[in-house]
Scaffold this motif. Structure first.
Motif, PDB file in Angstrom:
ATOM      1  N   LYS A 182       1.297   8.418  -3.365  1.00 35.48           N
ATOM      2  CA  LYS A 182       0.639   9.139  -4.455  1.00 35.48           C
ATOM      3  C   LYS A 182      -0.468  10.031  -3.917  1.00 35.48           C
ATOM      4  O   LYS A 182      -0.607  11.200  -4.313  1.00 35.48           O
ATOM      5  CB  LYS A 182       0.068   8.132  -5.456  1.00 35.48           C
ATOM      6  CG  LYS A 182      -0.472   8.756  -6.744  1.00 35.48           C
ATOM      7  CD  LYS A 182       0.659   9.323  -7.572  1.00 35.48           C
ATOM      8  CE  LYS A 182       0.126   9.871  -8.894  1.00 35.48           C
ATOM      9  NZ  LYS A 182       1.193  10.508  -9.703  1.00 35.48           N
ATOM     10  N   ARG A 183      -1.252   9.499  -2.994  1.00 32.10           N
ATOM     11  CA  ARG A 183      -2.326  10.294  -2.388  1.00 32.10           C
ATOM     12  C   ARG A 183      -1.781  11.438  -1.547  1.00 32.10           C
ATOM     13  O   ARG A 183      -2.386  12.512  -1.472  1.00 32.10           O
ATOM     14  CB  ARG A 183      -3.218   9.394  -1.530  1.00 32.10           C
ATOM     15  CG  ARG A 183      -4.104   8.444  -2.307  1.00 32.10           C
ATOM     16  CD  ARG A 183      -4.919   7.572  -1.384  1.00 32.10           C
ATOM     17  NE  ARG A 183      -5.700   8.360  -0.436  1.00 32.10           N
ATOM     18  CZ  ARG A 183      -6.439   7.830   0.537  1.00 32.10           C
ATOM     19  NH1 ARG A 183      -6.493   6.509   0.686  1.00 32.10           N
ATOM     20  NH2 ARG A 183      -7.123   8.599   1.367  1.00 32.10           N
ATOM     21  N   LEU A 184      -0.641  11.197  -0.925  1.00 31.46           N
ATOM     22  CA  LEU A 184      -0.055  12.215  -0.043  1.00 31.46           C
ATOM     23  C   LEU A 184       0.493  13.418  -0.808  1.00 31.46           C
ATOM     24  O   LEU A 184       0.899  14.406  -0.190  1.00 31.46           O
ATOM     25  CB  LEU A 184       1.050  11.589   0.811  1.00 31.46           C
ATOM     26  CG  LEU A 184       0.551  10.899   2.095  1.00 31.46           C
ATOM     27  CD1 LEU A 184       1.565   9.906   2.624  1.00 31.46           C
ATOM     28  CD2 LEU A 184       0.215  11.946   3.156  1.00 31.46           C
ATOM     29  N   GLU A 185       0.492  13.332  -2.104  1.00 34.10           N
ATOM     30  CA  GLU A 185       0.870  14.512  -2.890  1.00 34.10           C
ATOM     31  C   GLU A 185      -0.198  15.606  -2.783  1.00 34.10           C
ATOM     32  O   GLU A 185       0.085  16.784  -3.002  1.00 34.10           O
ATOM     33  CB  GLU A 185       1.077  14.121  -4.352  1.00 34.10           C
ATOM     34  CG  GLU A 185       2.265  13.186  -4.573  1.00 34.10           C
ATOM     35  CD  GLU A 185       2.361  12.716  -6.017  1.00 34.10           C
ATOM     36  OE1 GLU A 185       1.496  13.139  -6.830  1.00 34.10           O
ATOM     37  OE2 GLU A 185       3.286  11.945  -6.327  1.00 34.10           O
ATOM     38  N   GLY A 234       9.944  13.791  -1.296  1.00 33.12           N
ATOM     39  CA  GLY A 234       9.888  15.187  -0.901  1.00 33.12           C
ATOM     40  C   GLY A 234       8.607  15.592  -0.202  1.00 33.12           C
ATOM     41  O   GLY A 234       8.275  16.780  -0.131  1.00 33.12           O
ATOM     42  N   ILE A 235       7.877  14.617   0.337  1.00 30.57           N
ATOM     43  CA  ILE A 235       6.642  14.900   1.073  1.00 30.57           C
ATOM     44  C   ILE A 235       6.979  15.199   2.530  1.00 30.57           C
ATOM     45  O   ILE A 235       7.766  14.490   3.157  1.00 30.57           O
ATOM     46  CB  ILE A 235       5.672  13.708   0.977  1.00 30.57           C
ATOM     47  CG1 ILE A 235       5.247  13.501  -0.479  1.00 30.57           C
ATOM     48  CG2 ILE A 235       4.448  13.924   1.866  1.00 30.57           C
ATOM     49  CD1 ILE A 235       4.495  12.213  -0.716  1.00 30.57           C
ATOM     50  N   THR A 246       0.798  -1.227   0.000  1.00 33.44           N
ATOM     51  CA  THR A 246       0.000   0.000   0.000  1.00 33.44           C
ATOM     52  C   THR A 246       0.831   1.278   0.000  1.00 33.44           C
ATOM     53  O   THR A 246       0.296   2.357  -0.241  1.00 33.44           O
ATOM     54  CB  THR A 246      -0.940   0.032   1.225  1.00 33.44           C
ATOM     55  OG1 THR A 246      -0.158  -0.059   2.426  1.00 33.44           O
ATOM     56  CG2 THR A 246      -1.934  -1.107   1.172  1.00 33.44           C
ATOM     57  N   VAL A 247       2.129   1.175   0.270  1.00 33.71           N
ATOM     58  CA  VAL A 247       2.965   2.373   0.402  1.00 33.71           C
ATOM     59  C   VAL A 247       2.923   3.232  -0.853  1.00 33.71           C
ATOM     60  O   VAL A 247       2.737   4.454  -0.783  1.00 33.71           O
ATOM     61  CB  VAL A 247       4.422   1.995   0.761  1.00 33.71           C
ATOM     62  CG1 VAL A 247       5.369   3.163   0.491  1.00 33.71           C
ATOM     63  CG2 VAL A 247       4.523   1.585   2.216  1.00 33.71           C
TER      64      VAL A 247
END
Length: 225
Positions: free
Chosen positions: A72-75, A105-106, A66-67
């Motif tokens: 991707k969602r955390l963008e 870079g999150i 799931t990582v």
């Protein structure tokens, strides 16, 4: 809190619900999603504090697959990661997601808060100026090797253990470190039946051999002189 996308690691109480911080409560209410190790366990906590943020499962059995999707969602989202109790990534899932976020870079922010190892260490009466956290020892492969290495460790050692393996773990520590090595065993920290027993490894073996042990266990062991 900034409105930019970010991952927040939020410690949750290890027993006493009063140990959650005001900042943790605010973050859990403000994020878009809460990633929880067990949504049933965390659901009770969120309900107690009237937090209605959507939850999704993130645990040891699904974190590898799931990582990528979560990053991707955390963008575009703000997420909070919580474990069943204590600080995420400390003997709990979280490391893989943190590493992946930093690589992309999150922003990652870890809040201070509950963890079992520090209260157990300080309460043990053993030197706390220098210590090593071992977490859970390997169950089978590598366990004997690790115990031999710990026998030469001069710093105070902190270990996690399950209740049904406690006596066996104490016996193995006594075998490799010596029966007279000082130690403490803490269980049910912050809860109603909190208990800390101190003594030599031999004394602790005798005490817990005749006891029905329940709850999460922290073992603190004196370093080699």
């Amino acid at each position: 809190m900034q409105e930019t996308a970010a991952l927040f690691l939020v410690p949750t109480p290890i027993g006493n619900l009063e140990d959650i911080t005001l900042r943790a409560l605010r973050i859990l209410k403000e994020v878009d999603t809460i990633l929880a190790e067990d949504t049933r366990t965390s659901g009770k906590l969120l309900k107690h504090f009237d937090i209605r943020t959507p939850m999704h499962s993130y645990h040891a059995f699904n974190e590898h697959r799931t990582v990528e999707g979560l990053v991707k969602r955390l963008e575009n989202e703000r997420m909070a990661l919580i474990s069943d109790a204590g600080t995420p990534a400390i003997s709990d899932p979280g490391f893989l997601l943190v590493r992946a976020c930093l690589k992309e870079g999150i922003e990652v922010e870890c809040l201070p808060g509950s963890t079992a190892l520090i209260p157990a260490l300080v309460n043990s009466g053993l030197p706390a100026d220098r210590f090593v956290f071992e977490g859970f020892l390997p169950h089978k492969k590598g366990r004997q090797t690790r115990l031999k290495q710990l026998a030469e460790e001069s710093r105070t050692m902190v270990l996690y253990e399950s209740p049904h393996r406690l006596v066996k773990a104490l016996q193995q520590l006594a075998e490799h470190l010596g029966e007279t090595r000082l130690a403490s065993v803490s269980r049910e920290l912050t809860k109603l039946h909190e208990e800390t027993q101190r003594g030599t490894l031999s004394e602790l073996i005798n005490y817990f051999a005749d006891s029905t042990v329940k709850g999460e266990i922290v073992i603190v062991v004196e370093g080699k002189s």
